[in-house]
Design a protein around this motif. Structure first.
Motif, short mmCIF file in Angstrom:
data_model
loop_
_atom_site.label_atom_id
_atom_site.label_comp_id
_atom_site.label_asym_id
_atom_site.label_seq_id
_atom_site.Cartn_x
_atom_site.Cartn_y
_atom_site.Cartn_z
N SER A 1 0.78 -1.24 0.19
CA SER A 1 0.06 -0.13 -0.02
C SER A 1 0.82 1.38 0.02
N GLY A 2 0.38 2.30 -0.69
CA GLY A 2 1.37 3.45 -0.72
C GLY A 2 0.89 4.33 0.44
N LEU A 3 1.90 5.45 0.53
CA LEU A 3 1.70 6.40 1.39
C LEU A 3 0.64 7.26 1.22
N PRO A 4 -0.40 7.78 2.14
CA PRO A 4 -1.36 8.65 1.95
C PRO A 4 -0.65 10.12 1.73
N LYS A 5 -1.48 10.93 1.38
CA LYS A 5 -1.07 12.44 0.99
C LYS A 5 -1.54 13.00 2.10
N LEU A 6 -0.81 13.75 3.09
CA LEU A 6 -1.25 14.48 4.16
C LEU A 6 -0.51 15.76 3.92
N ASP A 7 -1.23 16.81 4.67
CA ASP A 7 -0.89 18.24 4.84
C ASP A 7 0.44 18.04 5.59
N ARG A 8 1.62 18.65 5.14
CA ARG A 8 2.99 18.82 5.64
C ARG A 8 2.83 19.37 7.00
N LYS A 9 1.87 20.34 7.30
CA LYS A 9 1.70 21.17 8.56
C LYS A 9 1.73 20.01 9.74
N ILE A 10 1.16 18.62 9.23
CA ILE A 10 0.85 17.81 10.49
C ILE A 10 2.07 17.56 11.16
N VAL A 11 3.28 17.45 10.72
CA VAL A 11 4.53 17.34 11.36
C VAL A 11 4.59 18.28 12.53
N PHE A 12 4.17 19.49 12.70
CA PHE A 12 3.87 20.20 13.94
C PHE A 12 3.11 19.70 15.21
N GLY A 13 2.34 18.38 14.85
CA GLY A 13 1.76 17.90 15.84
C GLY A 13 2.31 16.35 16.23
N THR A 14 3.37 16.20 15.61
CA THR A 14 4.03 14.74 15.83
C THR A 14 5.05 14.81 16.90
N THR A 15 5.28 13.82 17.41
CA THR A 15 6.27 13.74 18.61
C THR A 15 7.87 14.14 18.03
N LEU A 16 8.10 14.39 16.70
CA LEU A 16 9.30 14.67 16.16
C LEU A 16 9.67 16.01 16.72
N MET A 17 8.59 16.67 17.11
CA MET A 17 8.97 18.32 17.71
C MET A 17 9.54 18.00 19.03
N LEU A 18 9.18 16.99 19.61
CA LEU A 18 9.87 16.62 20.78
C LEU A 18 11.42 16.38 20.87
N LEU A 19 11.93 16.03 19.60
CA LEU A 19 13.58 15.95 19.48
C LEU A 19 14.25 16.96 19.07
N ILE A 20 13.68 18.09 19.03
CA ILE A 20 14.23 19.66 18.67
C ILE A 20 15.52 19.86 19.74
N SER A 21 15.45 19.49 21.12
CA SER A 21 16.59 19.66 21.87
C SER A 21 17.77 18.98 21.41
N ILE A 22 17.43 18.03 20.95
CA ILE A 22 18.62 17.12 20.49
C ILE A 22 19.33 17.85 19.45
N LEU A 23 18.56 18.02 18.39
CA LEU A 23 19.05 18.83 17.23
C LEU A 23 19.83 20.06 17.69
N ILE A 24 19.53 20.90 18.68
CA ILE A 24 19.94 21.91 19.25
C ILE A 24 21.29 21.79 19.94
N SER A 25 21.20 20.51 20.56
CA SER A 25 22.36 20.33 21.21
C SER A 25 23.61 19.81 20.35
N ILE A 26 23.57 19.93 19.09
CA ILE A 26 24.70 19.57 18.19
C ILE A 26 25.66 20.92 18.50
N VAL A 27 24.88 22.23 18.52
CA VAL A 27 25.80 23.26 18.79
C VAL A 27 26.68 23.19 20.06
N HIS A 28 26.17 22.40 21.08
CA HIS A 28 27.08 22.54 22.43
C HIS A 28 28.19 20.99 22.17
N LEU A 29 28.16 20.45 20.75
CA LEU A 29 28.78 19.14 20.82
C LEU A 29 30.34 19.48 20.92
N LYS A 30 30.89 18.72 22.11
CA LYS A 30 32.11 18.40 22.35
C LYS A 30 32.54 16.81 22.43
#
Length: 420
Positions: free
Chosen positions: A49-78
């Motif tokens: 079965s193929g992937l459904p076509k969804l509004d890209r804005k839906i990403v703002f409601g997914t738990t991907l948003m809760l990984l932002i702090s990990i991405l930002i932590s790259i700045v502090h990367l030692k």
């Protein structure tokens, strides 16, 4: 054809086992979740079965948003190790939205019912086990069937109540209150009498938990239920609110009269007031001394002011707070190496204002969707997660991570796929 049927059964079984296992061991729930993921991927390739076509804005409601702090932590990367370790602990925030995207809408509706049935049955069975254990201890020194205020004392409630399953009372309570909400707002199980019996068992368990945030959500759940009940029977909004308020106040009055002389009531009232007052090295009851939550939040805010944009990086919260606790003379908080006990502050310490805004975006987006779809269960779930984040670092502990990743994704994609 058989492979497809087997894979669909595996998906439903994985969802059921995940909900069930949450009440007994987080590690078991992790195993069930892995089996669920594997079944979803296998089913996707088998069904082609193929992937459904969804509004890209839906990403703002997914738990991907809760990984932002990990991405930002790259700045502090030692050293990459803290980032990789944190990503490993929170990987379900990445995987769950992807898995639910792959599930066809028809299967999604079925697995939703079975996930909640697993949650209800697991909650009821574990509650029976914990209640019987406490009653066994209680009647060990008393005549059988005699009841006094000591049944809700320190040694029968909260951490003592859940110590056998080794789950934090607030986390265990989140599972229970969500199961109870499903019984109230959805079909529950097939027979109404079972729904009544299961509700009573869960409510008794919630009382023994004596977790302040869960009791707060318990009252919120019943207030929403009352408004919903009267709204279906009364046309006037004013009369609906009046009737709901009167019944709710009466229920509170009954609860006050029956519990006012117990330890549980004293903990809810006096210790809550103490927690919300700035107290350092102060007595919170006759035998305990510590630093209040408000004092710890103050320490966290002191650190946030110093690095508001990008924070301190993942896994740095406890170390940074430890120095601040010592500076402020907060001995108990320093000895126990407490985190902020507030997820909003915790994420801001990790990834600054951007991580904080990402969390708000996740919560408000889902709140908007739940209101738009008029889904009371989804709405209450979002309110519950938002509320517990005020008093716990709920979204970084495995017991909270897997629960929120699975159920928030399930709610969101149920709406999105129906809407599309």
């Amino acid at each position: 054809m058989r492979l497809r049927q087997h894979s669909e059964i595996a998906i439903i079984s994985g969802a059921f086992l995940f909900g069930f296992a949450l009440f007994f061991k987080t590690e078991l729930a992790n195993v069930a979740l892995i089996l669920f993921y594997a079944a979803v991927v296998f089913n996707y390739f088998v069904s082609k079965s193929g992937l459904p076509k969804l509004d890209r804005k839906i990403v703002f409601g997914t738990t991907l948003m809760l990984l932002i702090s990990i991405l930002i932590s790259i700045v502090h990367l030692k050293d990459a190790e803290p980032i990789l370790n944190t990503l490993g602990r929170r990987i379900t925030y990445l995987l769950s939205p992807i898995m639910f995207l792959l599930i066809p809408n028809k299967q999604l509706k079925v697995l939703t019912k079975y996930a909640f049935k697993g949650l209800i049955i697991g909650g009821v069975l574990s509650s029976i086990f914990l209640i019987l254990n406490i009653l066994n201890e209680y009647y060990f020194t008393r005549p059988f069937l005699s009841i006094d205020k000591d049944i809700l004392n320190f040694y029968h409630t909260n951490f003592y109540f859940t110590r056998i399953v080794d789950i934090h009372p607030s986390y265990y309570g989140m599972y229970l209150i969500t199961a109870l909400a499903y019984i109230y707002f959805s079909d529950g199980v097939k027979y109404k009498i079972l729904n009544v019996i299961f509700s009573i068992i869960i409510i008794v368990s919630i009382i023994f938990l004596n977790s302040r945030i869960i009791l707060f959500l318990f009252f919120v759940l019943h207030l929403i239920s009352l408004v919903s009940f009267f709204q279906k029977r009364i046309n006037s909004i004013f009369k609906t609110l009046m009737a709901s308020t009167i019944v709710f106040v009466l229920l509170l009055g009954v609860l006050f009269v029956t519990t006012k002389s117990t330890y549980a009531f004293q903990r809810i009232v006096k210790e809550t007031l103490w927690e919300l007052t700035y107290k350092v090295d102060d007595n919170y009851n006759s035998s305990g001394k510590g630093d209040s939550r408000l004092a710890r939040w103050h320490a966290a805010l002191n650190l946030i002011i110093k690095k508001p944009l990008l924070g301190y990086g993942v896994l740095s919260e406890s170390n940074e707070l430890l120095y601040e606790y010592k500076r402020l003379g907060m001995k108990s908080a320093a000895e126990n190496e407490y985190n902020a006990h507030n997820q909003y502050l915790g994420f801001t310490l990790e990834g600054g204002i951007f991580s904080f805004l990402a969390l708000l975006c996740f919560l408000f987006f889902n709140l908007y969707i739940s209101l738009k779809s008029r889904d009371l269960l989804f709405f209450f779930f979002v309110i519950s997660v938002s509320s517990i984040c005020f008093i716990e670092n709920y979204l970084i502990r495995n017991a909270g991570v897997v629960f929120v990743a699975f159920f928030s994704s399930m709610f969101l994609f149920n709406y999105v796929k129906n809407d599309s």
